[in-house]
Motif scaffolding. Structure first.
Motif, PDB file in Angstrom:
ATOM      1  N   ALA A   1     -30.045 -40.102 -22.452  1.00  0.00           N
ATOM      2  CA  ALA A   1     -30.349 -38.901 -22.280  1.00  0.00           C
ATOM      3  C   ALA A   1     -29.815 -37.614 -22.399  1.00  0.00           C
ATOM      4  O   ALA A   1     -29.784 -36.611 -22.769  1.00  0.00           O
ATOM      5  N   ALA A   2     -29.351 -37.419 -20.727  1.00  0.00           N
ATOM      6  CA  ALA A   2     -28.695 -35.865 -20.795  1.00  0.00           C
ATOM      7  C   ALA A   2     -27.294 -35.571 -21.384  1.00  0.00           C
ATOM      8  O   ALA A   2     -27.044 -34.893 -21.499  1.00  0.00           O
ATOM      9  N   GLU A   3     -26.536 -36.886 -21.745  1.00  0.00           N
ATOM     10  CA  GLU A   3     -25.351 -36.540 -22.721  1.00  0.00           C
ATOM     11  C   GLU A   3     -25.768 -35.652 -24.320  1.00  0.00           C
ATOM     12  O   GLU A   3     -25.542 -35.118 -24.894  1.00  0.00           O
ATOM     13  N   LEU A   4     -26.998 -36.435 -24.781  1.00  0.00           N
ATOM     14  CA  LEU A   4     -28.011 -36.679 -26.038  1.00  0.00           C
ATOM     15  C   LEU A   4     -28.100 -34.753 -25.964  1.00  0.00           C
ATOM     16  O   LEU A   4     -28.473 -33.763 -26.941  1.00  0.00           O
ATOM     17  N   ALA A   5     -29.052 -34.221 -25.093  1.00  0.00           N
ATOM     18  CA  ALA A   5     -29.383 -33.362 -24.313  1.00  0.00           C
ATOM     19  C   ALA A   5     -28.561 -32.025 -24.315  1.00  0.00           C
ATOM     20  O   ALA A   5     -29.166 -30.953 -24.856  1.00  0.00           O
ATOM     21  N   LEU A   6     -27.509 -32.773 -22.980  1.00  0.00           N
ATOM     22  CA  LEU A   6     -26.340 -31.798 -23.640  1.00  0.00           C
ATOM     23  C   LEU A   6     -25.564 -31.046 -25.105  1.00  0.00           C
ATOM     24  O   LEU A   6     -25.463 -30.090 -25.185  1.00  0.00           O
ATOM     25  N   ALA A   7     -26.016 -32.083 -25.892  1.00  0.00           N
ATOM     26  CA  ALA A   7     -25.138 -32.064 -27.467  1.00  0.00           C
ATOM     27  C   ALA A   7     -26.087 -30.768 -27.514  1.00  0.00           C
ATOM     28  O   ALA A   7     -25.569 -30.362 -28.668  1.00  0.00           O
TER      29      ALA A   7
ATOM     30  N   GLU B   1     -24.945 -41.508 -10.171  1.00  0.00           N
ATOM     31  CA  GLU B   1     -23.303 -40.995  -9.836  1.00  0.00           C
ATOM     32  C   GLU B   1     -22.915 -41.324  -8.698  1.00  0.00           C
ATOM     33  O   GLU B   1     -21.901 -41.660  -9.127  1.00  0.00           O
ATOM     34  N   GLY B   2     -23.491 -40.655  -8.044  1.00  0.00           N
ATOM     35  CA  GLY B   2     -22.360 -39.891  -6.432  1.00  0.00           C
ATOM     36  C   GLY B   2     -21.666 -38.709  -6.267  1.00  0.00           C
ATOM     37  O   GLY B   2     -20.678 -38.589  -5.875  1.00  0.00           O
ATOM     38  N   ARG B   3     -21.774 -38.072  -7.802  1.00  0.00           N
ATOM     39  CA  ARG B   3     -21.048 -37.462  -8.151  1.00  0.00           C
ATOM     40  C   ARG B   3     -22.271 -35.500  -7.722  1.00  0.00           C
ATOM     41  O   ARG B   3     -22.166 -35.003  -8.926  1.00  0.00           O
ATOM     42  N   THR B   4     -22.021 -36.233  -6.113  1.00  0.00           N
ATOM     43  CA  THR B   4     -23.273 -34.388  -5.823  1.00  0.00           C
ATOM     44  C   THR B   4     -22.464 -33.146  -5.617  1.00  0.00           C
ATOM     45  O   THR B   4     -23.226 -32.468  -6.186  1.00  0.00           O
ATOM     46  N   ALA B   5     -20.959 -32.916  -5.890  1.00  0.00           N
ATOM     47  CA  ALA B   5     -20.844 -32.066  -5.466  1.00  0.00           C
ATOM     48  C   ALA B   5     -20.642 -31.097  -7.654  1.00  0.00           C
ATOM     49  O   ALA B   5     -21.368 -30.702  -7.767  1.00  0.00           O
ATOM     50  N   GLU B   6     -20.974 -32.523  -8.202  1.00  0.00           N
ATOM     51  CA  GLU B   6     -20.991 -32.154  -9.760  1.00  0.00           C
ATOM     52  C   GLU B   6     -23.082 -31.479 -10.392  1.00  0.00           C
ATOM     53  O   GLU B   6     -22.841 -30.718 -11.002  1.00  0.00           O
ATOM     54  N   ALA B   7     -23.120 -32.333  -9.511  1.00  0.00           N
ATOM     55  CA  ALA B   7     -24.930 -32.018  -9.667  1.00  0.00           C
ATOM     56  C   ALA B   7     -25.334 -30.933  -9.139  1.00  0.00           C
ATOM     57  O   ALA B   7     -26.311 -30.397  -9.444  1.00  0.00           O
ATOM     58  N   ASP B   8     -24.528 -30.396  -7.857  1.00  0.00           N
ATOM     59  CA  ASP B   8     -25.275 -28.527  -7.119  1.00  0.00           C
ATOM     60  C   ASP B   8     -25.198 -28.198  -8.139  1.00  0.00           C
ATOM     61  O   ASP B   8     -25.138 -26.764  -7.926  1.00  0.00           O
ATOM     62  N   VAL B   9     -23.626 -28.194  -8.537  1.00  0.00           N
ATOM     63  CA  VAL B   9     -23.102 -26.768  -9.965  1.00  0.00           C
ATOM     64  C   VAL B   9     -24.392 -27.221 -11.220  1.00  0.00           C
ATOM     65  O   VAL B   9     -24.421 -25.875 -11.563  1.00  0.00           O
ATOM     66  N   SER B  10     -24.694 -28.222 -11.760  1.00  0.00           N
ATOM     67  CA  SER B  10     -25.315 -28.076 -12.657  1.00  0.00           C
ATOM     68  C   SER B  10     -26.582 -27.560 -11.753  1.00  0.00           C
ATOM     69  O   SER B  10     -27.834 -26.517 -12.651  1.00  0.00           O
TER      70      SER B  10
ATOM     71  N   ARG C   1     -31.237 -28.747 -14.665  1.00  0.00           N
ATOM     72  CA  ARG C   1     -31.704 -29.382 -13.254  1.00  0.00           C
ATOM     73  C   ARG C   1     -31.998 -31.256 -13.489  1.00  0.00           C
ATOM     74  O   ARG C   1     -31.916 -32.192 -12.986  1.00  0.00           O
ATOM     75  N   SER C   2     -32.577 -31.600 -14.957  1.00  0.00           N
ATOM     76  CA  SER C   2     -32.904 -33.032 -15.424  1.00  0.00           C
ATOM     77  C   SER C   2     -31.730 -33.541 -15.242  1.00  0.00           C
ATOM     78  O   SER C   2     -31.547 -34.789 -14.450  1.00  0.00           O
ATOM     79  N   VAL C   3     -30.353 -32.528 -15.841  1.00  0.00           N
ATOM     80  CA  VAL C   3     -28.951 -33.979 -15.663  1.00  0.00           C
ATOM     81  C   VAL C   3     -28.447 -33.823 -14.538  1.00  0.00           C
ATOM     82  O   VAL C   3     -27.720 -34.920 -14.196  1.00  0.00           O
ATOM     83  N   ALA C   4     -28.949 -33.059 -13.271  1.00  0.00           N
ATOM     84  CA  ALA C   4     -28.523 -33.430 -11.753  1.00  0.00           C
ATOM     85  C   ALA C   4     -28.616 -34.269 -10.890  1.00  0.00           C
ATOM     86  O   ALA C   4     -28.128 -35.171 -10.400  1.00  0.00           O
ATOM     87  N   ARG C   5     -30.141 -35.160 -11.613  1.00  0.00           N
ATOM     88  CA  ARG C   5     -30.595 -36.096 -11.323  1.00  0.00           C
ATOM     89  C   ARG C   5     -29.034 -38.254 -10.971  1.00  0.00           C
ATOM     90  O   ARG C   5     -29.360 -38.379 -11.024  1.00  0.00           O
ATOM     91  N   THR C   6     -29.164 -37.344 -12.981  1.00  0.00           N
ATOM     92  CA  THR C   6     -28.027 -38.700 -13.493  1.00  0.00           C
ATOM     93  C   THR C   6     -26.868 -38.121 -12.544  1.00  0.00           C
ATOM     94  O   THR C   6     -26.234 -39.251 -12.344  1.00  0.00           O
ATOM     95  N   LEU C   7     -27.048 -37.300 -12.270  1.00  0.00           N
ATOM     96  CA  LEU C   7     -25.174 -37.108 -11.303  1.00  0.00           C
ATOM     97  C   LEU C   7     -25.296 -37.532 -10.238  1.00  0.00           C
ATOM     98  O   LEU C   7     -24.576 -38.828  -9.406  1.00  0.00           O
ATOM     99  N   ILE C   8     -26.495 -37.000  -9.219  1.00  0.00           N
ATOM    100  CA  ILE C   8     -26.642 -37.731  -7.944  1.00  0.00           C
ATOM    101  C   ILE C   8     -27.018 -39.296  -8.189  1.00  0.00           C
ATOM    102  O   ILE C   8     -25.978 -39.526  -7.133  1.00  0.00           O
TER     103      ILE C   8
ATOM    104  N   PRO D   1     -20.872 -32.485 -17.014  1.00  0.00           N
ATOM    105  CA  PRO D   1     -20.751 -31.365 -16.431  1.00  0.00           C
ATOM    106  C   PRO D   1     -19.964 -31.587 -15.519  1.00  0.00           C
ATOM    107  O   PRO D   1     -19.948 -31.976 -14.564  1.00  0.00           O
ATOM    108  N   THR D   2     -18.382 -31.243 -15.087  1.00  0.00           N
ATOM    109  CA  THR D   2     -18.038 -30.453 -13.642  1.00  0.00           C
ATOM    110  C   THR D   2     -17.524 -29.772 -13.893  1.00  0.00           C
ATOM    111  O   THR D   2     -18.022 -28.626 -14.150  1.00  0.00           O
TER     112      THR D   2
END
Length: 465
Positions: free
Chosen positions: A222-228, A253-262, A244-251, A457-458
């Motif tokens: 859903a995050a991927e489709l929303a970004l598109a 997956e353990g991608r906390t730095a990328e979540a903070d960017v989002s 803000r919602s995409v950050a939840r999926t990144l968290i 997003p990274t």
């Protein structure tokens, strides 16, 4: 009651306005009509022609529309301005003021039959009720808006559907929230109603219940489709909500730095748009990100900022949910007593019908605190209470973790067989999160070629925390 255009309504208006202006029927009628005609019209026994209405309106000093419909001159413009002011108050966190303004708009629009304004006022009232934690009231407003928009294209109803889904989500009804959102998404895509704003709103809203149900793969999709869809969106607030919602999926997956960017992107947009409530929720999520990364001091600062902002806006339910996260940080910083007192007071205000997932989180934390304090029986009571809440909500991901905690406690206290049963239950939730409660995923929208399949997003070298 809506003022109409029937002969009785028009006749009464003509009579009222004539008397207010001190005119006789003969004076009003001259020179084109007779006093008898005006008398018959005022009695409701004749429907006036457009020419007659224009003559009478000119003699009475009102507009044709005002005489024909009973609406004051410039009412539509005034109501639109009032709606804008109400939205500004809501964005600034003045929920009570906004609710009064939306209610006044709705009353005036209903009284004068301005049908285009009524759904917007109901949506505003629904958002105010969500912010203040009045979930039943919120659902009623969103349902009323959807009924008024029943004949409109589905994209026009997307905000009402999303509102209903969020109300059910906050009430702990995760599966039904997913059902509402997925059904609308499927209907939009199947019907060729490719509206980027509507789809972005619905996909972003679906990420939360997906994550709570443990359906992480579906949340990521859903995050991927929303970004598109984001490049085609016209509302910057929707794009901020997406980040803000995409950050939840990144968290997850353990991608906390990328979540903070989002979250930083979302925060920047919310600050620019002056959306205080959403900005507070960004602080909330950034606090969670810092907690996941082990930076507990920064996490506490962000969560305290979020709590204070939401409390000042009387966003009661969201304030309580932030306090659960804050209690976890306090416990991890060794302040068990402070965390326990905060959680115990919270449980008197949240529960199965108001923030079930966070109420379960409070019980889970109290269980951990009780274990640390050498009170296994009390810990077990809290874990069991949490399990009951999560089972009712269908929060599969959290259920798996809680089963592990309870199983470990049972094993340590010598109840090995019972512990094995609990472990098996947890493994069942972990093995196929979400698949026992969700049907097939919604169909993909027609997005531009090449926009799907790109990574979330990274961080780039020039992006600072």
């Amino acid at each position: 009651m809506t003022e109409g255009k029937g002969p009785d309504d028009i006749g009464q208006r003509v009579q009222r306005l004539r008397r207010e202006r001190g005119l006789t029927q003969r004076k009003l009628a001259e020179p084109a009509y007779t006093a008898a005609y005006v008398s018959t019209l005022e009695a409701g026994r004749v429907r006036p022609s457009e020419a007659a209405l224009r003559h009478l309106a000119e003699r009475l000093g009102v507009t044709y529309d005002e005489l024909a419909t009973g609406r004051p001159a410039h009412l539509d413009t005034e109501l639109r301005l009032a709606l804008t002011e109400a939205h500004s108050a809501l964005a600034a966190g003045d929920t009570a003021v906004a609710a009064e303004q939306f209610a006044a708009c709705l009353a005036s629009a209903t009284r004068h039959g301005v049908e285009t304004v009524q759904p917007a006022a109901l949506l505003g009232l629904g958002e105010c009720a969500l912010e203040s934690g009045q979930l039943d009231e919120a659902r009623e407003h969103f349902e009323a808006a959807e009924r008024l928009l029943a004949e409109e294209p589905l994209p026009r109803r997307a905000a009402a559907i999303r509102g209903r889904a969020v109300a059910h989500l906050l009430a702990g009804e995760l599966r039904y929230a997913c059902y509402l959102l997925e059904t609308a998404i499927d209907q939009l895509n199947a019907g060729g109603l490719h509206d980027p704003d509507a789809l972005l709103l619905l996909y972003s809203a679906a990420i939360g219940p997906y994550m709570d149900m443990g359906a992480h793969a579906r949340a990521a999709q859903a995050a991927e489709l929303a970004l598109a869809l984001a490049p085609g969106a016209t509302d910057p607030a929707l794009v901020a909500g997406l980040h803000r919602s995409v950050a939840r999926t990144l968290i997850a997956e353990g991608r906390t730095a990328e979540a903070d960017v989002s979250l930083a992107k979302a925060q920047e947009l919310y600050q620019r748009l002056r959306l205080s409530s959403d900005l507070a929720k960004c602080h909330w999520m950034r606090g969670y990100v810092h907690a996941q990364a082990g930076d507990l001091e920064r996490a506490e600062r962000e969560l305290c900022t979020a709590r204070d902002m939401l409390a000042s806006q009387h966003a009661v339910l969201f304030t309580h949910q932030v306090e659960v996260e804050l209690a976890d940080v306090l416990r991890r910083r060794g302040r068990d007593r402070e965390a326990g007192e905060l959680l115990s007071s919270l449980l008197n205000r949240i529960g199965p019908d108001r923030g079930a997932v966070h109420a379960a989180g409070a019980h889970r934390l109290l269980g951990l605190i009780a274990e640390d304090g050498g009170e296994p029986e009390l810990a077990e009571e809290h874990y069991v209470s949490a399990l009951s809440l999560l089972e009712r909500a269908g929060a599969a991901g959290d259920l798996a973790d809680l089963c592990r905690l309870l199983g470990d406690l049972l094993r340590r206290t010598g109840r090995v067989e019972l512990a094995l049963d609990v472990y098996r239950t947890g493994l069942g939730h972990r093995a196929a999160p979400g698949t026992t409660t969700l049907g097939p995923a919604p169909a993909n929208p027609p997005v531009p070629p090449g926009s799907l399949g790109r990574p979330l997003p990274t961080r780039t070298p020039d992006q600072s925390r």
